[in-house]
Design a protein around this motif. Structure first.
Motif, PDB file in Angstrom:
ATOM      1  N   UNK A  59       0.817  -1.222   0.000  1.00 18.57           N
ATOM      2  CA  UNK A  59       0.000   0.000   0.000  1.00 18.57           C
ATOM      3  C   UNK A  59       0.846   1.265   0.000  1.00 18.57           C
ATOM      4  N   UNK A  60       2.126   1.132  -0.329  1.00 15.58           N
ATOM      5  CA  UNK A  60       3.009   2.293  -0.423  1.00 15.58           C
ATOM      6  C   UNK A  60       3.002   2.799  -1.868  1.00 15.58           C
ATOM      7  N   UNK A  61       2.958   4.106  -2.112  1.00 16.18           N
ATOM      8  CA  UNK A  61       3.067   5.215  -1.174  1.00 16.18           C
ATOM      9  C   UNK A  61       1.731   5.834  -0.779  1.00 16.18           C
ATOM     10  N   UNK A  62       0.637   5.351  -1.332  1.00 16.80           N
ATOM     11  CA  UNK A  62      -0.646   6.020  -1.086  1.00 16.80           C
ATOM     12  C   UNK A  62      -1.211   5.822   0.296  1.00 16.80           C
ATOM     13  N   UNK A  63      -0.806   4.726   0.967  1.00 19.20           N
ATOM     14  CA  UNK A  63      -1.317   4.470   2.301  1.00 19.20           C
ATOM     15  C   UNK A  63      -2.729   3.907   2.286  1.00 19.20           C
ATOM     16  N   UNK A  64      -3.354   3.934   3.420  1.00 17.26           N
ATOM     17  CA  UNK A  64      -4.675   3.323   3.598  1.00 17.26           C
ATOM     18  C   UNK A  64      -5.594   4.260   4.374  1.00 17.26           C
ATOM     19  N   UNK A  65      -6.869   3.916   4.357  1.00 16.80           N
ATOM     20  CA  UNK A  65      -7.824   4.481   5.308  1.00 16.80           C
ATOM     21  C   UNK A  65      -7.884   3.514   6.489  1.00 16.80           C
ATOM     22  N   UNK A  66      -7.746   4.033   7.684  1.00 13.07           N
ATOM     23  CA  UNK A  66      -7.731   3.177   8.876  1.00 13.07           C
ATOM     24  C   UNK A  66      -8.828   3.593   9.839  1.00 13.07           C
ATOM     25  N   UNK A  67      -9.635   2.613  10.238  1.00 14.74           N
ATOM     26  CA  UNK A  67     -10.562   2.867  11.333  1.00 14.74           C
ATOM     27  C   UNK A  67     -10.164   2.001  12.510  1.00 14.74           C
ATOM     28  N   UNK A  68     -10.366   2.524  13.698  1.00 12.84           N
ATOM     29  CA  UNK A  68      -9.999   1.803  14.914  1.00 12.84           C
ATOM     30  C   UNK A  68     -11.036   2.107  15.987  1.00 12.84           C
ATOM     31  N   UNK A  69     -12.042   1.227  16.123  1.00  8.91           N
ATOM     32  CA  UNK A  69     -13.071   1.443  17.147  1.00  8.91           C
ATOM     33  C   UNK A  69     -12.500   1.299  18.544  1.00  8.91           C
ATOM     34  N   UNK A  70     -13.197   1.866  19.506  1.00  6.13           N
ATOM     35  CA  UNK A  70     -12.783   1.785  20.903  1.00  6.13           C
ATOM     36  C   UNK A  70     -13.879   1.196  21.770  1.00  6.13           C
ATOM     37  N   UNK A  71     -13.638   1.222  23.064  1.00  3.14           N
ATOM     38  CA  UNK A  71     -14.579   0.633  24.011  1.00  3.14           C
ATOM     39  C   UNK A  71     -15.960   1.276  23.927  1.00  3.14           C
ATOM     40  N   UNK A  72     -16.010   2.570  23.637  1.00  2.00           N
ATOM     41  CA  UNK A  72     -17.278   3.285  23.621  1.00  2.00           C
ATOM     42  C   UNK A  72     -17.938   3.295  22.244  1.00  2.00           C
ATOM     43  N   UNK A  73     -17.329   2.653  21.254  1.00  2.00           N
ATOM     44  CA  UNK A  73     -17.933   2.550  19.926  1.00  2.00           C
ATOM     45  C   UNK A  73     -19.072   1.526  19.958  1.00  2.00           C
ATOM     46  N   UNK A  74     -19.977   1.628  18.973  1.00  2.00           N
ATOM     47  CA  UNK A  74     -21.138   0.741  18.933  1.00  2.00           C
ATOM     48  C   UNK A  74     -21.283   0.113  17.549  1.00  2.00           C
ATOM     49  N   UNK A  75     -22.076  -0.961  17.491  1.00  2.55           N
ATOM     50  CA  UNK A  75     -22.340  -1.605  16.208  1.00  2.55           C
ATOM     51  C   UNK A  75     -23.112  -0.676  15.272  1.00  2.55           C
ATOM     52  N   UNK A  76     -23.969   0.153  15.832  1.00  3.19           N
ATOM     53  CA  UNK A  76     -24.711   1.106  15.010  1.00  3.19           C
ATOM     54  C   UNK A  76     -23.764   2.109  14.354  1.00  3.19           C
ATOM     55  N   UNK A  77     -22.752   2.532  15.067  1.00  8.02           N
ATOM     56  CA  UNK A  77     -21.777   3.459  14.505  1.00  8.02           C
ATOM     57  C   UNK A  77     -20.991   2.805  13.375  1.00  8.02           C
ATOM     58  N   UNK A  78     -20.635   1.540  13.545  1.00  7.17           N
ATOM     59  CA  UNK A  78     -19.906   0.832  12.492  1.00  7.17           C
ATOM     60  C   UNK A  78     -20.773   0.709  11.241  1.00  7.17           C
ATOM     61  N   UNK A  79     -22.043   0.409  11.419  1.00  4.03           N
ATOM     62  CA  UNK A  79     -22.960   0.324  10.276  1.00  4.03           C
ATOM     63  C   UNK A  79     -23.076   1.670   9.564  1.00  4.03           C
ATOM     64  N   UNK A  80     -23.151   2.752  10.345  1.00  2.00           N
ATOM     65  CA  UNK A  80     -23.219   4.098   9.772  1.00  2.00           C
ATOM     66  C   UNK A  80     -21.947   4.402   8.990  1.00  2.00           C
TER      67      UNK A  80
END
Length: 383
Positions: free
Chosen positions: A348-369
């Protein structure tokens, strides 16, 4: 809906207990630990001790005095490297490392330390056999990141620790992406040095971190200054931890870090990490049918932490992240994530990636959104 999905950079929000600990320490303690004999300074000292005990519980360390507080994992890694290595020593590390580990090693390489960087597969996994083949008679240290901040790949560190032990080398674990989400037993596993930040998985404030140093490690200070004790010595004392905590402690930050660790331990490290990995897996499944979208890292969710990176053919990762932020108020990270060699290994070099990293307070509804928002950004970009 405002979504924060950049917890691999800094966790947000924090537990309420963390905010309260920071403010209470500033308002009611105020003083510095070890810098006076009055009651406020003594209370600060007790707070510092309790924080060390919290870290020791988190890591299953037998002696909390082996915990050195720093202002970041980066500082802890520099202390671990500069405190153990000398010209002529050899270090084995991997291509999946963050610049917080690689750049100090590059600096030391210019000062006579030999360096071997073991490559990773296209899934980000490093083969312990490759680490073993890289070992030399003068190998002093094997330094590995537990979980990739790019692909979420969980490295087989147990086998790598065995390699280091057989070689008579020390083992340094960069736990920036694993502390608080994967169980770690420094005493039982044979980890010699462990660096971690307070502001990521431990849910503490920025400006906090620590280095664990096993009893068999003779660490040298790389900074000098006031320690609150040994004041008649001209040279920097090597007593752990005091000789390595130069200057005034970040007492509000350390209090907040202790509260964050207590919160994680109350929930259970495996529970916290399990939720984060489950949410990342939900995102993987939700994004899986998007044409041209490629997810980095191992396909087996058991080999990935709570980090998910992806690319979309024909789309600039930074532009996609910008669109998510501007149109949907979704915070993710884009680019090389301070790990250029990892992106070379992942392709993925040199353009890089989009990274998501959920945390303890994240929800399944937020991931769906989030998944719906990615689809919408891609759809409208083609119009």
């Amino acid at each position: 809906m405002s979504l924060y999905l950049d917890n691999a950079a800094t966790s947000f929000p924090k537990p309420e207990s963390v905010y309260q600990a920071v403010m209470q320490t500033m308002r009611e303690v105020g003083a510095s630990a070890g810098r006076g004999g009055h009651r406020r300074s003594l209370e600060a000292g007790r707070l510092l001790f309790r924080a060390r005990e919290a870290v020791a519980r988190l890591l299953s360390a037998r002696d909390s005095s082996r915990v050195i507080f720093t202002h970041s994992a980066t500082e802890a890694l520099n202390l671990a490297l500069r405190g153990t290595l000398a010209a002529g020593d050899h270090v084995v590390t991997t291509a999946m490392e963050h610049n917080s580990l690689l750049r100090p090693l590059y600096l030391l390489r210019g000062q006579g330390v030999e360096l071997t960087i073991v490559n990773a597969g296209s899934d980000g996994l490093v083969d312990p056999a490759d680490v073993r083949r890289a070992v030399r008679p003068n190998t002093r240290l094997v330094a590995v990141g537990h979980v990739s901040n790019v692909s979420g790949t969980i490295q087989p560190v147990e086998e790598m620790i065995t390699v280091a032990r057989k070689a008579g080398a020390l083992f340094l674990l960069d736990a920036a992406q694993s502390a608080g989400s994967l169980p770690i037993d420094v005493s039982g596993s044979g980890i010699d040095l462990l660096a971690a930040p307070g502001h990521k998985g431990l849910l503490g404030p920025q400006g906090t971190g620590f280095l664990y140093v096993a009893p068999r490690v003779a660490l040298r200070p790389f900074m000098a200054g006031g320690t609150g004790g040994h004041s008649t010595l001209e040279e920097q004392p090597a007593a752990i931890p005091e000789g390595f905590e130069v200057g005034t402690h970040n007492m509000p930050g350390i209090a907040g870090l202790a509260a964050g660790i207590d919160f994680v331990l109350d929930q259970g490290v495996s529970v916290v990490g399990g939720k984060e990995r489950s949410l990342a897996e939900s995102a993987r499944q939700g994004l899986g049918n998007i044409p041209g979208l490629t997810i980095c890292g191992p396909p087996d969710p058991l080999l990935r932490g709570g980090v998910l990176s992806f690319t979309v053919a024909g789309f600039d990762s930074a532009a996609l992240a910008f669109a998510l932020d501007q149109r949907f108020d979704i915070a993710v990270r884009a680019g090389l994530h301070c790990a250029p060699l990892a992106h070379r290994a992942l392709g993925t070099f040199p353009g890089g990636t989009v990274r998501l990293s959920p945390g303890w307070f994240s929800t399944t509804a937020e991931i769906a959104f989030f998944c719906d928002a990615v689809v919408e950004c891609i759809r409208t970009a083609g119009q």
